[in-house]
Scaffold this active site. Sequence first.
Site, PDB file in Angstrom:
ATOM      1  N   GLN A  70       0.825  -1.202   0.000  1.00 18.01           N
ATOM      2  CA  GLN A  70       0.000   0.000   0.000  1.00 18.01           C
ATOM      3  C   GLN A  70       0.861   1.254   0.000  1.00 18.01           C
ATOM      4  O   GLN A  70       2.052   1.207   0.291  1.00 18.01           O
ATOM      5  CB  GLN A  70      -0.955  -0.035   1.206  1.00 18.01           C
ATOM      6  N   GLU A 113      -4.342  -0.657   5.574  1.00 11.40           N
ATOM      7  CA  GLU A 113      -3.416  -0.271   6.640  1.00 11.40           C
ATOM      8  C   GLU A 113      -3.937   1.041   7.232  1.00 11.40           C
ATOM      9  O   GLU A 113      -4.301   1.950   6.489  1.00 11.40           O
ATOM     10  CB  GLU A 113      -2.000  -0.083   6.078  1.00 11.40           C
ATOM     11  N   ASP A 151      -1.262  -9.826  10.646  1.00 15.61           N
ATOM     12  CA  ASP A 151      -0.393  -9.694   9.473  1.00 15.61           C
ATOM     13  C   ASP A 151       1.089  -9.632   9.848  1.00 15.61           C
ATOM     14  O   ASP A 151       1.821  -8.807   9.336  1.00 15.61           O
ATOM     15  CB  ASP A 151      -0.799  -8.420   8.710  1.00 15.61           C
TER      16      ASP A 151
END
Length: 404
Positions: free
Chosen positions: A110, A147, A299
Amino acid sequence: SKLAALFEHPLYNIPIPEVTEKDKLFVVNPMEKFSLHSSGSDEWVSSSKAEMLLPTGKTAYDTYPTWLKFHVGINRYELYPRQDPLLPALLQDLATQRIISSVQKSGGTQLKLIMTFPDYGQALFKPMKQTRDQETPIDFFYFSDFERHNAEIAAFHLDRILDFRRIPPVSGRLVNITKEIRDITTDKKLAKTFFISPAGNICFYGECSYYCSTEHALCGKPDQLEGSMAALLPDKTLAKRRSWRSPWRRSYHKSKKAEWELNPNYCARVRETPPYDRGHRLLDLIDMTILDFLMGNMDRHHYETFEKFGNDTFLLHLDNGRGFGTHSRDELSILAPLQQCCSIKKSTYLRLQLLATQPYRLSDLLREALAADPLAPVLAEPHLRALDRRLGKVLVEVGHCLAR
């Protein structure tokens, strides 16, 4: 202040071993001065060339910018000291220093930007992608989640409250997309992605493998955008870091399970595998697991260490943007290393017990720590309440292990 009382507690004043020269990340010449103005050039000036007199009682170290003092202070045992007088100044710099350059950070799934300050300090900027009260949809896979900028800020303070101190300092900041990104970027690929939305807001989307498209553009109001500013660690050319794949990494596949999810005796094999077969590496990994469970981060596929210190050092808890996505569900599978290995540092266990008591309640401490951030309130209240519930579940798991 509950936070001040916590840091006065004996459990937060256990001394670290004596730090020798070989335990420091950098050995600095105490005569080396830092000057941005000597001889009219913006570069390091060594003591032999510097035409500046230090005020009485000052040392060359006092001429260093805050970010450099942070780098020089890193040692084998901690990223920064418990009672670090630098911390407020470093957080203030991240929140207020003038930004002179913004470029997209390469790699990663990202969009993230590297921002540079006039004193050569740098920060990693993660922009706001969703509001505080938006939970991750129940049908989302963990690897396709957004995120969150506020998760990075909250993770830094939570890590400090747990006394791990393994996350670089992070501050929230309101950035002007026009003046502090678009007008000063030298990144041609990034520059091509700016546009004005139908609502008249300035937007951009950059280049990355997830969520970098006009449908997922980052838009200001009209050009003000929230984000997290994390102090960068020393450049890898100066301080090499080693990346380690977590033994409890998830499969990152929509239907396959990882081996640890199928084999209840998985930890026995990990214990025989370097670097987990000696030292405190496995216990450090379990510390990280507890941090991740408290913030709901699924994650954690890798972690890093400073190469100079070999196996005998702390783990860096980097990249925490996928924490604090849900408050209504607790993902117990994150605790698999604790459940399967039935091991925990005594000091960690005693601190967790302390944080479950009324005078030092974890949610109150984090609420107080986050209140000083420029973007306060950083977390929605349900996320803070979830911390106390999850802490209770960690202590129950340790209880099961003790009973066994």
